[in-house]
Each structure stands twice: as C-alpha cells, then as structure tokens.
Motif scaffolding. Structure first.
Motif, PDB file in Angstrom:
ATOM      1  N   CYS A   6       1.985   7.988  -2.195  1.00  0.00           N
ATOM      2  CA  CYS A   6       1.389   7.093  -1.209  1.00  0.00           C
ATOM      3  C   CYS A   6       0.046   6.616  -1.740  1.00  0.00           C
ATOM      4  O   CYS A   6      -0.770   7.417  -2.178  1.00  0.00           O
ATOM      5  CB  CYS A   6       1.187   7.818   0.119  1.00  0.00           C
ATOM      6  SG  CYS A   6       0.366   6.805   1.354  1.00  0.00           S
ATOM      7  N   HIS A   8      -2.925   5.921  -0.468  1.00  0.00           N
ATOM      8  CA  HIS A   8      -3.539   6.132   0.836  1.00  0.00           C
ATOM      9  C   HIS A   8      -4.436   4.976   1.243  1.00  0.00           C
ATOM     10  O   HIS A   8      -5.195   4.448   0.454  1.00  0.00           O
ATOM     11  CB  HIS A   8      -4.379   7.412   0.838  1.00  0.00           C
ATOM     12  CG  HIS A   8      -3.559   8.643   0.595  1.00  0.00           C
ATOM     13  ND1 HIS A   8      -2.401   8.921   1.292  1.00  0.00           N
ATOM     14  CD2 HIS A   8      -3.737   9.662  -0.264  1.00  0.00           C
ATOM     15  CE1 HIS A   8      -1.918  10.067   0.858  1.00  0.00           C
ATOM     16  NE2 HIS A   8      -2.690  10.536  -0.095  1.00  0.00           N
ATOM     17  N   CYS A  41      -4.469   8.332   7.037  1.00  0.00           N
ATOM     18  CA  CYS A  41      -3.854   7.285   6.227  1.00  0.00           C
ATOM     19  C   CYS A  41      -2.889   6.477   7.094  1.00  0.00           C
ATOM     20  O   CYS A  41      -2.027   7.046   7.764  1.00  0.00           O
ATOM     21  CB  CYS A  41      -3.109   7.908   5.050  1.00  0.00           C
ATOM     22  SG  CYS A  41      -2.147   6.705   4.118  1.00  0.00           S
ATOM     23  N   LYS A  43      -0.500   4.714   6.229  1.00  0.00           N
ATOM     24  CA  LYS A  43       0.863   4.644   5.698  1.00  0.00           C
ATOM     25  C   LYS A  43       1.635   5.950   5.889  1.00  0.00           C
ATOM     26  O   LYS A  43       2.787   5.932   6.297  1.00  0.00           O
ATOM     27  CB  LYS A  43       0.813   4.287   4.220  1.00  0.00           C
ATOM     28  CG  LYS A  43       0.203   2.921   3.977  1.00  0.00           C
ATOM     29  CD  LYS A  43       0.119   2.627   2.488  1.00  0.00           C
ATOM     30  CE  LYS A  43      -0.499   1.261   2.239  1.00  0.00           C
ATOM     31  NZ  LYS A  43      -0.718   1.014   0.807  1.00  0.00           N
ATOM     32  N   CYS A  44       1.007   7.076   5.545  1.00  0.00           N
ATOM     33  CA  CYS A  44       1.734   8.352   5.620  1.00  0.00           C
ATOM     34  C   CYS A  44       1.140   9.294   6.666  1.00  0.00           C
ATOM     35  O   CYS A  44       1.615  10.406   6.823  1.00  0.00           O
ATOM     36  CB  CYS A  44       1.761   9.025   4.248  1.00  0.00           C
ATOM     37  SG  CYS A  44       0.145   9.659   3.717  1.00  0.00           S
TER      38      CYS A  44
END
Ligand SMILES: [Zn+2]
Length: 64
Positions: A6, A8, A41, A43-44
């Motif tokens: 990822c 981040h 983060c 995204k994750c």
C-alpha cells in the motif's frame, strides 16, 4: 508474487496535547510538553501516530 504494497496516504484524525508532570525533587514542578497526532491511511485504514515531546523547562514549542 509479492504482496501488493500500500502506498499509504495518511489522513490526520486528531491531536492530543498533554503536559506531563514529573517529580519535582523539591524544586518547582517540571513539566513536559507532549503532543500526539493520530493518522490513518485512506487506502488500507492502517493507523499510525506521531508523538513529539520537549522538556518542560523550555518554552512552549511551536508544535504544541
Ligand atoms: Zn495504506
């Protein structure tokens, strides 16, 4: 095949500021400047935090 890493993208959630009081040993109470910033983060959803401290006898830091 390696796990996809990822990249981040941290978003700031909150900051908390504390003035920690240390034992004074008969002198005026020593206090520390302490600030903790919390991030996650986008995204994750990994959580992260950054803590900054400074000796209390110094003047109030810019980041406090
Ligand atoms: Zn991430």
């Amino acid at each position: 095949m390696p796990d996809k890493q990822c990249e981040h993208k941290f978003k700031h959630i909150s900051s908390s500021r504390e003035e920690g009081v240390r034992p004074s040993f008969g002198m005026s109470p020593a206090r520390d400047w302490k600030r903790t910033d919390h991030f996650y983060c986008e995204k994750c959803l990994k959580m992260d935090k950054v803590t900054q401290t400074e000796d209390g006898w110094k003047k109030k830091p810019d980041w406090f």
